[in-house]
Design an enzyme around this catalytic site. Structure first.
Site, PDB file in Angstrom:
ATOM      1  N   ASP A   1       0.864  -1.171   0.000  1.00  0.00           N
ATOM      2  CA  ASP A   1       0.000   0.000   0.000  1.00  0.00           C
ATOM      3  C   ASP A   1       0.910   1.232   0.000  1.00  0.00           C
ATOM      4  OD1 ASP A   1      -2.158   1.700   0.029  1.00  0.00           O
ATOM      5  OD2 ASP A   1      -3.213   0.687   1.651  1.00  0.00           O
TER       6      ASP A   1
HETATM    7  C1  NOJ Z   1      -4.057   3.932  -0.024  1.00  0.00           C
HETATM    8  C2  NOJ Z   1      -5.213   3.005   0.211  1.00  0.00           C
HETATM    9  O1  NOJ Z   1      -5.082   2.391   1.471  1.00  0.00           O
HETATM   10  C3  NOJ Z   1      -5.360   1.932  -0.848  1.00  0.00           C
HETATM   11  O2  NOJ Z   1      -6.558   1.263  -0.640  1.00  0.00           O
HETATM   12  C4  NOJ Z   1      -5.287   2.521  -2.207  1.00  0.00           C
HETATM   13  O3  NOJ Z   1      -5.403   1.495  -3.171  1.00  0.00           O
HETATM   14  C5  NOJ Z   1      -3.996   3.267  -2.382  1.00  0.00           C
HETATM   15  N1  NOJ Z   1      -3.913   4.337  -1.393  1.00  0.00           N
HETATM   16  C6  NOJ Z   1      -3.858   3.869  -3.783  1.00  0.00           C
HETATM   17  O4  NOJ Z   1      -4.744   4.883  -3.972  1.00  0.00           O
END
Ligand code: NOJ
Length: 727
Positions: A267
């Site tokens: 993430d």
């Molecule tokens: C952070 C989020 O936790 C995740 O779900 C997401 O896919 C990413 N950012 C990218 O936007």
């Protein structure tokens, strides 16, 4: 600037097997170029342009539009030494431009077919614009509605969550990843992110391995079994080892036990955050831990780029581990056909995006996602030719909220508001009056007077209240679960006008709306229904569509009752009116609305439960059959739910667990036979020695219309111990 020479390199020859192409390409790559494949950045800047040209970026996220993605892809394909295309990713959770209900709403359909359909439409639209990778589905189990991200998933149940996870993956990925309309899925956030203490985002998770395996892992396993090509490692600490550096979950379980062959992306900066977690002293240690644990790609952290060369030089990281990650990433790029078709046709995109068929599917999904929570005295449905309707509330004419969180490229101008929907569906003679009443989240009660006046002039008042779209999703946790701002006061004030009230909720989580549940005769849970919100809601209000959605998560009376979920353990002192039992003194011990709850404008009668065999041998499956009849006077949908309880086991088991469900449509008077098949694996659990078994003994079968509204019960007995060679 692909390599000179007349002979086409093997890796550019589509007739060659993928693995051969990968090895050929890998053998031509420098260490810097290999590391480049492991790096993902957000957006497109001149700095990134340069980095792409140097082969230092393998993926971008958050770039949009067919022309734009072509322009960027062209740099990677035509201006780099090896011409490796980028894989472009985006959070396409519930639609790309045609926005469907939020995933919690889609889960309320209890209909994997419609979920698959919405995912395939989302994929077709995004892929048409060059985005071939979605950071979805979000398959985190969430038992705490304070956690804002409950909106993004399928709620509290591992079985429902697994069915939905599979449907999403199938929908996004289609038959072949190389299909022009397919995206590669990325189930997230691996793992147990939804178990955050106190429902506070990014918070610590400390759970037993049994809970991990029985509650949080099943939807991921289902997604992997459905062929998901990638997985996202989560932000959270998991039992002391953050999920983005956790070899037990990333290697032992994901690779060794499940045989996952795709790649893992972190993430957003989750690798860099290992320093904050306190398991890495600097970015070098963070990179080492993450990559060694199994995180192949670094999302936006810029950690791998800054560290891996040095780590290889210092002997702390083997080039072979980097090769392995590159292979996995290249494999997905090859499978997507990006080497053969790096560009998209903007004209084709225009034809596909938001086409009529997609909008129709948005209406179908929204209608199916709506849950009728309460309908005293059959206030609903309303007559189309009712003389007058007051439409009141901060969300009644709001174009933003219905899109919900993570609504990608959803455009508020495409949204049909509830007011518009009601106007269009009511008869031409019906007077529709509107008053906003108050804001979603303000203190002002100035608008109350007008709201009451409008209500007084009408035969019925529709109050559209709830949350704004930024109150759920990431970093959107709430300590209170009531209606924000002065909305509950608005409801109470309009109630004083003595007009029948229908409360329509738009929100991204279960809310504690005890006062409304007690006083307001009809309550409709619409979640954030997407662009067709107004039509879908109006169709339900007027009975053009008979609601059949069911809750995928428990509604508590109050936040102090959280966590409250249906598949809890019994305890030694199960709650009862008796004082010395497990409960609170100041609220009921039952939920406000249970998991699986949802009413209809018709009634269903359950009968003739048959279970066979009653004595189950290891080779058997258990067949469960029953009849459901529509005994009302309208066509309607019922979600028939099958729960099982293992009465006595070597470890304590939940009071009931969902093991099957079917959404069926019945005409008035029509009867259907519903059948479920329980395999022994579905009955298995991790015993006191953490071995997956079915223990001999009695199982209770409960079939009903919700987890609390059980209509038929029976039993069967498992004769012998059955062991499974996996966990
Ligand atoms: C952070 C989020 O936790 C995740 O779900 C997401 O896919 C990413 N950012 C990218 O936007």
């Amino acid at each position: 600037m692909r390599e000179a020479g007349n002979v086409k390199p093997i890796y550019l020859d589509p007739s060659q097997p993928v693995d051969k192409r990968i090895e050929d390409l890998l053998s031509r790559m420098t260490l810097e170029e290999k590391i480049g494949q492991l790096c993902q950045y957000s957006g497109f800047t001149s700095e990134y342009e340069k980095m792409i040209m140097e082969g230092r970026i393998g993926s971008l996220l958050n770039v949009f539009g067919a022309e734009e993605t072509n322009r960027i892809q062209k740099i990677a394909v035509e201006k780099t030494r090896l011409g490796i295309p980028l894989i472009l990713g985006l959070d396409v959770l519930h639609g790309y431009k045609t926005i469907f209900p939020i995933p919690l709403g889609l889960a309320s359909t209890w209909d994997p077919d419609i979920v698959r359909k919405t995912a395939s439409i989302a994929a077709a639209e995004a892929a048409a614009e060059g985005i071939r990778w979605t950071f979805a589905p979000m398959v985190d189990i969430a038992r705490d509605p304070r956690w804002g991200r409950i909106a993004e998933g399928a709620g509290e149940d591992p079985y429902l969550g697994s069915v939905m996870a599979k449907a999403y993956v199938e929908g996004f990925q289609g038959r072949e990843l190389s299909d022009l309309s397919a995206m590669v899925a990325c189930p997230k956030h691996y793992v147990a992110y939804g178990g955050a203490e106190g429902g506070r985002d990014y918070n610590t998770v400390d759970i037993s391995e049994r809970t991990l395996r029985e509650v949080y892992l099943p939807p991921f396993k289902a997604a992997v079994e459905a062929g998901a090509g990638t997985i996202m490692s989560a932000f959270n600490d998991l039992n002391g080892i953050p999920a983005s550096a956790n070899p037990f979950t990333l290697k032992t379980i994901l690779r060794d036990e499940w045989g996952f062959e795709g790649f893992v992306v972190s993430d957003w900066n989750a690798i860099g955050e290992l320093i904050n977690h306190g398991i890495a002293g600097d970015i070098f240690e963070a990179a080492e831990k993450a990559l060694k644990a199994g995180v192949d790609m670094d999302m936006q952290g810029d950690v791998y780029r800054r560290t891996l060369i040095q780590l290889v030089k210092d002997g702390r990281m083997s080039e072979e581990r980097i090769n392995e990650a590159v292979r996995r990433i290249l494999k997905i790029k090859f499978k997507l056909g990006l080497f053969e078709r790096p560009y998209v046709d903007p004209e084709r995109a225009k034809r596909i995006v938001k086409c009529k068929e997609h909008i129709e599917a948005a209406l179908e999904a929204a209608r199916k996602s709506i849950v009728l929570l309460k309908n005293d005295g059959s206030l609903l449905p309303l007559r189309r030719d009712i003389e007058s309707i007051a439409v009141i509330g901060p969300l009644a004419d709001d174009r933003e909220a219905p899109l919900g969180p993570w609504s990608c490229l959803g455009d508020p101008r495409d949204v049909v508001t509830v007011l518009e929907g009601i106007k269009s569906r009511a008869s031409a003679e019906t007077r529709v009056l509107y008053a906003k009443g108050c804001d979603v989240d303000g203190e002002s009660i100035e608008g109350f007077k007008e709201a009451v006046e409008v209500a007084r002039r009408c035969k019925v008042a529709i109050l559209v209240v709830g949350e704004s779209r930024d109150m759920s999703g990431e970093a959107a946790c709430r300590a209170f679960l009531g209606l924000p701002g002065v909305q509950e006061e608005l409801v109470k004030t309009v109630y004083e006008a003595r007009v029948p009230i229908v409360e329509v909720l738009m929100n991204g989580r279960p809310l504690s709306i005890s006062w409304s549940a007690e006083h307001i005769p009809a309550i409709v849970e619409a979640w954030f229904p997407g662009i067709q919100a107004g039509y879908a809601i109006a169709d339900v209000l007027f009975g053009n569509y008979n609601p059949g959605g069911k809750l995928p998560a428990t509604f508590p009376h109050t936040v102090g009752q959280v966590p409250i979920y249906y598949n809890h353990k019994n305890t030694g002192r199960p709650p009862s009116p008796d004082r010395w039992t497990s409960k609170y003194l100041d609220i009921p011990y039952t939920p406000l609305f249970p998991f699986g709850h949802g009413l209809s404008y018709t009634r269903f009668e359950y009968s003739d439960l048959e279970i066979s065999p009653r004595e189950v041998e290891p080779k058997d499956v258990v067949k469960i059959k029953l009849k459901v009849k529509n005994i009302g006077d309208r066509e309607g949908d019922e979600v028939v739910q099958l729960y099982v309880n293992d009465v006595v086991a070597s470890v304590t088991r939940p009071v009931k667990e969902l093991k099957g469900f079917k959404r069926i449509t019945l005409k008035p008077g029509e009867e259907k036979t519903v059948e479920f098949v329980l395999t022994l694996e579905m009955l298995s659990f991790l015993n006191h020695e953490m071995r997956r078994v079915v223990e001999p003994g009695l199982f209770k079968v409960m079939v009903g219309s919700s987890s609390e509204d059980i209509r038929l019960t029976g039993t069967f007995t498992v004769k012998n111990l059955v062991e499974f060679p996996w966990k």
